[in-house]
Design an enzyme around this catalytic site. Structure first.
Site, PDB file in Angstrom:
ATOM      1  N   ARG A   6      46.386  56.025  60.984  1.00  0.00           N
ATOM      2  CA  ARG A   6      47.216  54.848  60.711  1.00  0.00           C
ATOM      3  C   ARG A   6      48.441  54.785  61.614  1.00  0.00           C
ATOM      4  NH1 ARG A   6      46.475  54.357  54.111  1.00  0.00           N
ATOM      5  NH2 ARG A   6      44.614  53.060  54.281  1.00  0.00           N
TER       6      ARG A   6
ATOM      7  N   LYS B 245      30.227  51.060  41.839  1.00  0.00           N
ATOM      8  CA  LYS B 245      30.283  50.058  40.770  1.00  0.00           C
ATOM      9  C   LYS B 245      29.925  48.656  41.214  1.00  0.00           C
ATOM     10  CE  LYS B 245      33.469  52.149  37.566  1.00  0.00           C
ATOM     11  NZ  LYS B 245      34.722  52.851  37.771  1.00  0.00           N
TER      12      LYS B 245
ATOM     13  N   GLY C 280      38.107  52.052  53.245  1.00  0.00           N
ATOM     14  CA  GLY C 280      37.775  52.934  52.133  1.00  0.00           C
ATOM     15  C   GLY C 280      36.741  53.995  52.480  1.00  0.00           C
TER      16      GLY C 280
ATOM     17  N   GLY D  64      40.763  47.952  49.858  1.00  0.00           N
ATOM     18  CA  GLY D  64      40.935  46.870  48.887  1.00  0.00           C
ATOM     19  C   GLY D  64      41.130  45.524  49.561  1.00  0.00           C
TER      20      GLY D  64
END
Length: 396
Positions: A37, A201, A353, A376
């Site tokens: 980053r 999920k 992610g 996200g």
């Protein structure tokens, strides 16, 4: 939402430029263990330095929840950034972030100098986007640059609130790249357009599946979420991950794909074991599992099916691994998809992610067109949502 002013559209010479970066890096004993980053932020920072701006950097780190936590200080980031930039990055150590140290440091700045403020989440107003902290941040700046895609899906003081109090708010190179790749992939893809969704999920990807079924030619589903789809079709899935509340939804999506003429691919074989462990004995199953077995990866036939579906793709978006890739015995599905993407001539976009981690760990990072810096945020982009951090920048 996508046509925003960037650092190339402004003149910052002699101006104070507040830059929201994503320096939320992993720290171990005060040492940065992954500096991706920091490296990703360098092009924007260098551009502003070279143009003679007074560069004031800010970021959050971890979740201090509105109080100073020494172990979440950005001080180590200032040290490493100084080395990466080849010039001093002064650290303004104020627990209130915009305090006497920051004000004095900004006051004394020459053109082309850089300072870094303390963790923005030391202030409880930050995550609530409350005016007091937004005004404090804006008081330091003539121009605001948002280069933190990782928090673009949140409306906080340091990426959204501050823009109310500065005249000029633009995006940096990293944000621009994310908008270009994710935005164009979803809104104007070169076809065939294939999306691969994995992870555990269905519930966290509902809107994504729904939105992508309106846009893609093929949708591939693997990972833990595939078992909810398998169960809704009447298969025995043993002790595999399942979301029983979403069985009807999974059925609806299978129907929607049919009606839209979208090729929806689900696993046709599965690597199963009786316990969640890399040492567990495993086997490959087609069809129903035994009552005490759980699915931990896609099987060899599925890997081939998915790779074949990717062979002629021109745009691919991938979010979420195909199995428990942290365990070597159950990483083969994720590896197979990464390999397939590395081999095709297409725009390949990895949505942050776990999938970004998997691609980098497995050594395929440099073979992808774009690896998103926000998990996200990239998911919400794929859902078709507007991201507050992007919306807040000035339009061209």
């Amino acid at each position: 939402m996508l046509n925003k002013k960037s650092v190339d559209d402004i003149n910052v010479k002699g101006k104070r430029v507040l830059v929201r970066c994503d320096f939320n890096v992993p720290l171990q004993d005060g040492k940065i263990t992954d500096e991706n980053r920091l490296v990703a932020a360098l092009p924007t920072i260098k551009k502003l330095i070279n143009d003679g701006g007074k560069v004031i950097l800010c970021s959050h780190l971890g979740k201090p929840k509105g109080e100073p936590k020494p172990e979440l200080s950005l001080a180590p980031v200032a040290v490493r950034l100084s080395e990466l930039l080849g010039q001093e990055v002064k650290f303004a150590a104020d627990n209130e972030v915009v305090g006497p140290n920051a004000k004095a440091a900004v006051e004394a700045m020459q053109d082309g100098e850089v300072i870094l403020l303390e963790n923005t989440r030391y202030r409880k107003e930050e995550t609530k986007n409350e005016d007091e902290f937004s005004k404090d941040l804006a008081s330091l700046a003539d121009v605001f640059v948002n280069d933190a895609f990782g928090t673009a899906h949140r409306a906080h003081c340091s990426n959204v609130g501050v823009t109310k109090y500065v005249d000029t708010a633009v995006v940096g190179y990293l944000m621009q790249k994310e908008i270009d790749f994710l935005g164009n992939a979803v809104n104007n893809p070169e076809r065939p357009f294939v999306a691969i969704l994995g992870g555990s999920k269905v519930s966290s990807k509902i809107s994504v599946i729904n939105n992508l079924l309106d846009k893609v030619d093929t949708l591939i589903i693997g990972g833990g979420m595939a078992y909810t789809f398998a169960k809704c079709q009447g298969h025995e899935i043993g002790t595999s991950l399942v979301e029983n509340d979403y069985l009807d939804y999974a059925k609806e999506m299978i129907e929607k794909a049919k009606n839209k003429g979208v090729n929806l691919l689900l696993p046709i074989d599965t690597v199963v074991a009786k316990e969640f462990s890399n040492d567990a004995a495993f086997r490959v199953v087609e069809g129903d599992m035994e009552a005490d077995e759980m699915g931990l990866d896609i099987g060899p036939k599925t890997r081939e099916l998915f790779a074949n579906a990717l062979a002629d793709a021109k745009t691919v978006v991938w979010n979420g691994p195909m199995g428990v890739f942290e365990m070597s015995n159950f990483a083969n599905g994720t590896i197979a998809v990464a390999k397939a993407l590395a081999d095709i001539d297409a725009t390949t976009i990895i949505g942050g992610g776990d999938s970004a981690a998997a691609v980098n760990i497995l050594g395929f990072g440099d073979k992808m067109t774009h690896i998103s810096t926000g998990g996200g945020a990239s998911l919400e982009f794929l859902e078709g949502k507007e991201l507050p951090g992007v919306v807040a920048a000035n339009d061209k």
